[in-house]
Design a protein around this motif. Structure first.
Motif, mmCIF file in Angstrom:
data_model
loop_
_atom_site.group_PDB
_atom_site.id
_atom_site.type_symbol
_atom_site.label_atom_id
_atom_site.label_comp_id
_atom_site.label_asym_id
_atom_site.label_seq_id
_atom_site.Cartn_x
_atom_site.Cartn_y
_atom_site.Cartn_z
ATOM 1 N N UNK A 185 0.839 -1.203 0.000
ATOM 2 C CA UNK A 185 0.000 0.000 0.000
ATOM 3 C C UNK A 185 0.876 1.257 0.000
ATOM 4 N N UNK A 186 1.966 1.253 0.787
ATOM 5 C CA UNK A 186 2.882 2.399 0.824
ATOM 6 C C UNK A 186 3.492 2.646 -0.561
ATOM 7 N N UNK A 187 3.887 1.568 -1.241
ATOM 8 C CA UNK A 187 4.449 1.703 -2.589
ATOM 9 C C UNK A 187 3.421 2.294 -3.550
ATOM 10 N N UNK A 188 2.176 1.833 -3.456
ATOM 11 C CA UNK A 188 1.121 2.393 -4.286
ATOM 12 C C UNK A 188 0.876 3.861 -3.984
ATOM 13 N N UNK A 189 0.918 4.218 -2.692
ATOM 14 C CA UNK A 189 0.729 5.615 -2.291
ATOM 15 C C UNK A 189 1.872 6.483 -2.830
ATOM 16 N N UNK A 190 3.085 5.964 -2.796
ATOM 17 C CA UNK A 190 4.250 6.691 -3.319
ATOM 18 C C UNK A 190 4.068 6.988 -4.807
ATOM 19 N N UNK A 191 3.589 5.999 -5.546
ATOM 20 C CA UNK A 191 3.390 6.196 -6.981
ATOM 21 C C UNK A 191 2.287 7.210 -7.253
ATOM 22 N N UNK A 192 1.211 7.154 -6.462
ATOM 23 C CA UNK A 192 0.124 8.125 -6.633
ATOM 24 C C UNK A 192 0.607 9.541 -6.353
ATOM 25 N N UNK A 193 1.352 9.701 -5.272
ATOM 26 C CA UNK A 193 1.886 11.022 -4.939
ATOM 27 C C UNK A 193 2.824 11.511 -6.037
ATOM 28 N N UNK A 194 3.652 10.593 -6.563
ATOM 29 C CA UNK A 194 4.555 10.964 -7.645
ATOM 30 C C UNK A 194 3.797 11.436 -8.879
ATOM 31 N N UNK A 195 2.717 10.743 -9.244
ATOM 32 C CA UNK A 195 1.930 11.151 -10.402
ATOM 33 C C UNK A 195 1.236 12.479 -10.151
ATOM 34 N N UNK A 196 0.710 12.672 -8.934
ATOM 35 C CA UNK A 196 0.025 13.928 -8.612
ATOM 36 C C UNK A 196 1.003 15.092 -8.686
ATOM 37 N N UNK A 197 2.233 14.884 -8.174
ATOM 38 C CA UNK A 197 3.227 15.954 -8.229
ATOM 39 C C UNK A 197 3.580 16.303 -9.673
ATOM 40 N N UNK A 198 3.626 15.300 -10.546
ATOM 41 C CA UNK A 198 3.907 15.566 -11.956
ATOM 42 C C UNK A 198 2.762 16.327 -12.610
ATOM 43 N N UNK A 199 1.525 16.017 -12.189
ATOM 44 C CA UNK A 199 0.372 16.749 -12.713
ATOM 45 C C UNK A 199 0.385 18.192 -12.242
ATOM 46 N N UNK A 200 0.768 18.396 -10.970
ATOM 47 C CA UNK A 200 0.834 19.758 -10.437
ATOM 48 C C UNK A 200 1.880 20.578 -11.184
ATOM 49 N N UNK A 201 2.991 19.920 -11.509
ATOM 50 C CA UNK A 201 4.060 20.598 -12.249
ATOM 51 C C UNK A 201 3.744 20.707 -13.738
#
Length: 536
Positions: free
Chosen positions: A291-307
């Motif tokens: 679950x932590x790994x999945x959360x890390x990937x989601x946060x990474x994608x969200x940060x890329x969307x924000x940028x």
């Protein structure tokens, strides 16, 4: 022609890939619809024990009355996970499932149990003993009916999920093969290899979780070890793949998760084989890390969307990974609520997701190859004479500027006689034909030994390297004989005349390459004068 053949091959490969995908979809549909038939006259119903006793060792004893069931009912079935099972009829043992893995595991694994009964039995007792305290409160559901019918029903319902898991593993094997074969040719990144590992471990885990696997697997030791090992190996391959594929580049977070994953795998393995806490008892830690790994990937994608770092890859991952993580959470919840195959939806989405990812990466690699091929074509066009197919003046000048050793080099030059007269008399189309014929003859004789260039309208040059030992006088005679044959047998209105000359590099006479070509020109003009004198 070569490029055209390559294009046809690429098109054929694309058609084969589409055919494979369509065949897999058709087989999956046939598998589903052909396994949904029910067996006629088969009765299967849930049966409740009339009494349950908790024994001193933590076992539970379930008592069933059978007086109301006739010969149509031939068995009682139920599913357990990490439980020892023994069944008795009138004090006589009629079924047992209590073989553990010894050194490998204290558990007999997970299994469906089919206890055979008959109309003469009045009562049976089933004793279920948990191997681990964590599974002591499993809620068991018992069914009574035709043994064959219950077995067939389980196989029928689980077969599509089993087949999808096989396809995921098959896809991972194809990725491994594709990477091994095309890595150098397409300069593939490691993300395709990481996806292969990710798909393989996920597919093997989901395959092991299916009812088909549980029913067919005779080695319960493997059954009790494989899913936990796969879960531990999924996280590193998943993180490394998406980090490379999306370019998240959060090095600190990635190192923490990967280091913790490796450390956890080592610690849990030691705990398992020392019997301090076996894999099933520490499963929660594996699931939390997932679950932590999945959360890390989601946060990474969200940060890329924000940028606003949008890309096709991000779009694919944003849709596919979000659905996959959602189903992962649902399936994990279902795992604790119900026994058996809890992965009802995730494997279907994962297969589609993995296929889209693989398709996207292979498509990118093919696009790179196509761009390189087009760039190569443009490069070839830039140095090739479109009329004759020989190298053009640009290529000749590039060769001159490149320099290099002149020792042993031979320059051959040729000049078409009477081209202006041919153009004036018969037109420029005839003149183009004249040039083409001369170029073909020149290339057929001298092109075997060096590169041939069209250096002007009716001027040609061949540069023969030092390592080609040729008899220049013999080649000159061969060249002139082919010109004579072309005039004699050719179907054209003009007469072909060509003067040819050559010179071998001499350090005392040739300060540079152009001086060598100038001496070859002088030799050629001598030949031109000889030809004119012979005609007159």
């Amino acid at each position: 022609m070569v490029q055209e053949n390559k294009g046809k091959k690429m098109g054929l490969l694309a058609q084969i890939n589409i055919a494979i995908v369509m065949a897999a979809a058709i087989i999956l549909a046939l598998c589903y619809f052909s396994t949904t038939d029910t067996v006629d006259n088969v009765i299967t119903e849930e049966i409740e024990p009339y009494s349950v006793a908790v024994l001193s060792d933590g076992s539970k004893e379930y008592f069933f009355k059978l007086v109301d069931y006739d010969y149509h009912y031939s068995g009682i079935s139920f599913y357990t996970s990490h439980q020892l099972v023994t069944a008795y009829n009138m004090g006589r043992e009629i079924y047992s499932f209590n073989t553990t893995g010894g050194f490998w595991t204290s558990s007999p694994g997970s299994s469906y149990h089919f206890i055979e009964i008959n109309e003469k039995m009045v009562q049976i007792a089933v004793i279920v003993k948990p191997v681990y305290d964590i599974v002591a409160n499993q809620k068991l559901t018992f069914y009574i009916g035709s043994t064959y019918g219950m077995y067939d029903g389980l196989m029928t319902n689980s077969m599509p999920r089993f087949f999808v898991s096989i396809l995921i593993i098959f896809l991972s094997v194809l990725l491994f093969l594709y990477y091994a074969i095309m890595r150098e040719k397409q300069q593939l990144g490691r993300e395709l290899l990481y996806l292969g590992y990710f798909s393989f471990f996920a597919g093997l885990w989901s395959l092991n979780e299916t009812d088909v696997s549980s029913l067919m697997m005779s080695n319960k030791i493997v059954d009790s070890l494989v899913p936990y090992i796969c879960l531990m190996l999924i996280v590193p391959s998943m993180i490394m793949f998406f980090d490379a594929y999306l370019g998240i580049r959060c090095i600190t977070c990635r190192k923490i998760i990967l280091s913790y994953s490796v450390g956890q795998a080592i610690v849990l393995t030691i705990l398992h084989f020392t019997k301090i806490a076996e894999f099933r008892e520490t499963l929660i830690f594996m699931q939390i890390l997932l679950v932590v790994a999945g959360f890390y990937l989601l946060v990474g994608m969200i940060s890329m969307l924000i940028k606003r770092n949008f890309s096709r890859r991000l779009e694919i991952c944003a849709m596919g990974l979000s659905l996959f993580i959602l189903t992962l959470i649902i399936d994990l919840g279902q795992y604790y609520l119900d026994l058996g195959d809890a992965d009802k939806v995730g494997r279907y989405l994962f297969l589609i997701f993995a296929f889209l990812l693989a398709f996207d990466m292979i498509k990118d690699a093919n696009e790179i190859i196509e761009k390189g091929r087009r760039a190569k074509q443009l490069e070839v066009f830039a140095i090739t004479d479109s009329m004759t197919g020989l190298f053009n003046r640009n290529a000749f000048e590039s060769h001159v500027k490149a320099g290099g050793s002149l020792e042993g080099l031979v320059a051959v030059v040729a000049d078409a006689n009477g081209l202006k007269k041919c153009n004036d008399t018969y037109g420029h189309e005839a003149g183009d034909e004249y040039i083409t014929i001369v170029a073909n003859i020149f290339n057929s004789v001298y092109g075997k030994y060096g590169n041939c260039y069209r250096t002007g309208g009716d001027e040609f040059c061949c540069i023969i390297p030092a390592n080609r030992h040729v008899n220049m006088d013999r080649l000159k005679k061969l060249f002139m004989s082919k010109v004579y044959t072309a005039n004699l047998e050719g179907d054209h209105v003009f007469d072909i005349g060509v003067a040819v000359g050559h010179a071998r590099y001499d350090s005392e006479l040739d300060p540079d390459f152009r001086a060598l070509v100038k001496r070859a020109d002088a030799h050629m003009y001598e030949n031109k004068r000889e030809l004119k004198a012979a005609i007159s």
